[in-house]
Design an enzyme around this catalytic site. Structure first.
Site, PDB file in Angstrom:
ATOM      1  N   ASP A  64       0.872  -1.171   0.000  1.00  0.00           N
ATOM      2  CA  ASP A  64       0.000   0.000   0.000  1.00  0.00           C
ATOM      3  C   ASP A  64       0.910   1.222   0.000  1.00  0.00           C
ATOM      4  O   ASP A  64       2.110   1.112   0.239  1.00  0.00           O
ATOM      5  CB  ASP A  64      -0.901  -0.011   1.259  1.00  0.00           C
ATOM      6  CG  ASP A  64      -2.130   0.874   1.108  1.00  0.00           C
ATOM      7  OD1 ASP A  64      -3.230   0.328   0.917  1.00  0.00           O
ATOM      8  OD2 ASP A  64      -1.994   2.108   1.161  1.00  0.00           O
ATOM      9  N   ILE A  65       0.320   2.373  -0.239  1.00  0.00           N
ATOM     10  CA  ILE A  65       1.091   3.624  -0.243  1.00  0.00           C
ATOM     11  C   ILE A  65       1.405   4.068   1.193  1.00  0.00           C
ATOM     12  O   ILE A  65       2.271   4.894   1.419  1.00  0.00           O
ATOM     13  CB  ILE A  65       0.318   4.717  -1.030  1.00  0.00           C
ATOM     14  CG1 ILE A  65       1.195   5.925  -1.355  1.00  0.00           C
ATOM     15  CG2 ILE A  65      -0.939   5.135  -0.319  1.00  0.00           C
ATOM     16  CD1 ILE A  65       2.202   5.692  -2.427  1.00  0.00           C
ATOM     17  N   ASP A  98       4.379   2.405  -4.113  1.00  0.00           N
ATOM     18  CA  ASP A  98       3.586   3.285  -4.953  1.00  0.00           C
ATOM     19  C   ASP A  98       3.299   2.501  -6.236  1.00  0.00           C
ATOM     20  O   ASP A  98       4.226   2.201  -7.003  1.00  0.00           O
ATOM     21  CB  ASP A  98       4.389   4.565  -5.261  1.00  0.00           C
ATOM     22  CG  ASP A  98       3.559   5.561  -6.042  1.00  0.00           C
ATOM     23  OD1 ASP A  98       2.505   5.161  -6.588  1.00  0.00           O
ATOM     24  OD2 ASP A  98       3.959   6.732  -6.114  1.00  0.00           O
ATOM     25  N   TYR A 149     -13.162   9.110 -12.251  1.00  0.00           N
ATOM     26  CA  TYR A 149     -13.063   7.747 -11.719  1.00  0.00           C
ATOM     27  C   TYR A 149     -13.768   6.769 -12.664  1.00  0.00           C
ATOM     28  O   TYR A 149     -13.207   5.740 -13.052  1.00  0.00           O
ATOM     29  CB  TYR A 149     -13.710   7.712 -10.332  1.00  0.00           C
ATOM     30  CG  TYR A 149     -13.814   6.361  -9.674  1.00  0.00           C
ATOM     31  CD1 TYR A 149     -12.680   5.642  -9.321  1.00  0.00           C
ATOM     32  CD2 TYR A 149     -15.066   5.812  -9.368  1.00  0.00           C
ATOM     33  CE1 TYR A 149     -12.786   4.409  -8.683  1.00  0.00           C
ATOM     34  CE2 TYR A 149     -15.177   4.588  -8.732  1.00  0.00           C
ATOM     35  CZ  TYR A 149     -14.036   3.889  -8.393  1.00  0.00           C
ATOM     36  OH  TYR A 149     -14.154   2.679  -7.766  1.00  0.00           O
ATOM     37  N   ILE A 187     -19.658  -0.357  -1.295  1.00  0.00           N
ATOM     38  CA  ILE A 187     -19.383  -1.457  -0.360  1.00  0.00           C
ATOM     39  C   ILE A 187     -19.644  -0.960   1.066  1.00  0.00           C
ATOM     40  O   ILE A 187     -19.111   0.073   1.476  1.00  0.00           O
ATOM     41  CB  ILE A 187     -17.902  -1.914  -0.449  1.00  0.00           C
ATOM     42  CG1 ILE A 187     -17.489  -2.209  -1.894  1.00  0.00           C
ATOM     43  CG2 ILE A 187     -17.653  -3.109   0.471  1.00  0.00           C
ATOM     44  CD1 ILE A 187     -18.002  -3.480  -2.467  1.00  0.00           C
TER      45      ILE A 187
HETATM   46  N1  SER Z   1     -17.982   3.207  -4.002  1.00  0.00           N
HETATM   47  C1  SER Z   1     -17.492   3.832  -5.195  1.00  0.00           C
HETATM   48  C2  SER Z   1     -17.576   5.302  -5.100  1.00  0.00           C
HETATM   49  O1  SER Z   1     -18.504   5.789  -4.503  1.00  0.00           O
HETATM   50  C3  SER Z   1     -18.268   3.356  -6.368  1.00  0.00           C
HETATM   51  O2  SER Z   1     -17.555   2.406  -7.032  1.00  0.00           O
HETATM   52  O3  SER Z   1     -16.762   5.971  -5.652  1.00  0.00           O
END
Ligand code: SER
Length: 311
Positions: free
Chosen positions: A34-35, A49, A139, A169
């Site tokens: 991890d970073i 990294d 993203y 999640i």
């Molecule tokens: N949980 C993520 C987000 O809210 C969705 O992939 O960016």
């Protein structure tokens, strides 16, 4: 012994996945990176990294890694603060891992995609695996591009890359960092701490979610199934349940009527509005037998129970 490397081991998914894999397999065979300076876990850990190919390759060769779980990414809300950096990190780190797989230095890769690959022009309900996809966040753009590269490497080079489009999640051990679905974790912390919660989304914003145990099980399932069964070479739609802030807060208020939730939408509302309300995951069901075990009630009960112990 098959050695497995987790990139992004200290994040929301990484902490649970490292625990799961170290219980399932020999704990010496799980290598974490991890970073961050240090790991919360007792497993072998290296600060890394993930955009540094040379360092990554060194670790992979040193431990003779066969499988990589590449979880490092800048999420949707955080990504909007610095789009160029988000693109660079999300894409370069993926390319590094894809190249290791293409050059047969590792055998198998897991890389999560996200519901953020969908956008305002995608269908809202029961959103299909294949539909219009015009993501509105950097993203989402990086995840959709990444998916296309995964399919390309799978088909052109025969590399074994497996991927799932995760919804939000919900987990109790580690907080998510910088996503649009983060409210669905934060609200439980406020509830347990007996604090008021100010939600950054409107109360009726319906979004797909998945409980952490299901998320880990889905990764384990897709990584252990026979590759011939995987008809989707980019990333599988995956569904748990759909929920709005109102639905979670109503259950919590029923448990404790003194819990107060207010709603003050910010820039994340636009991101949430661009994503599906619900996901069709028929391909995952048909190809590798995916079934989510946690619905909303089970998730709420597990969150409350586990956070009471933790906090
Ligand atoms: N949980 C993520 C987000 O809210 C969705 O992939 O960016």
């Amino acid at each position: 012994m098959c050695r497995r490397l987790i990139i992004g081991s200290e994040g929301q998914l990484g902490t649970e996945l490292s625990r799961f894999l170290s219980n399932k397999y020999d704990s010496d065979s799980i290598i974490l990176t991890d970073i961050r300076e240090e790991s919360k876990s007792e497993l072998i850990y290296h600060k890394l990294d993930a955009i540094n190919y040379k360092e990554l390759e060194l670790i992979v060769k040193r431990y003779d890694i066969e499988e990589i779980y590449h979880l490092a990414a800048i999420l949707s809300a955080k990504g909007e603060e610095n789009p160029k950096m988000t693109w660079d990190l999300n894409m370069t780190s993926l390319f590094n891992v894809l190249e290791l797989a293409k050059n047969k230095i590792v055998k198998k890769v897991f890389w999560p995609s996200s519901i953020s690959v969908f956008g305002n022009t995608s269908p809202k309900n029961n959103t299909n695996q294949f539909c219009v996809m015009e993501p509105d966040t950097i993203y989402g753009i990086s995840k959709l591009s990444g998916e296309r590269w995964c399919e390309y490497y799978n088909i052109k080079y025969g590399t074994d890359i497996r991927s799932l489009r995760f919804p939000g999640i919900i987990s109790y051990n580690t907080l998510p960092g910088g996503g649009t679905t983060d409210y669905a974790v934060e609200i439980f912390y406020s509830y347990i701490r007996k604090e008021n919660y100010k939600c950054f989304l409107k109360k009726d914003t319906l979004l797909p979610m998945l409980f952490i145990d299901d998320a880990i099980e889905s990764i384990d399932k897709i990584m252990t199934v026979n590759r011939n069964k995987l008809s989707i070479k980019s990333s599988y739609n995956l569904s748990g349940f759909s929920v709005s802030p109102d639905m979670i807060s109503n259950i919590l208020i029923e448990k404790d009527p003194s819990f107060i939730v207010s709603f003050k939408p910010d820039f994340r509302q636009d991101i949430a509005d661009s994503w599906p309300n619900s996901i069709n995951d028929d391909h995952a069901k048909k190809d590798w037998g995916w079934v989510a075990k946690f619905d909303l009630d089970k998730t709420v009960n597990s969150m409350v129970k586990n956070l009471k112990i933790k906090i």
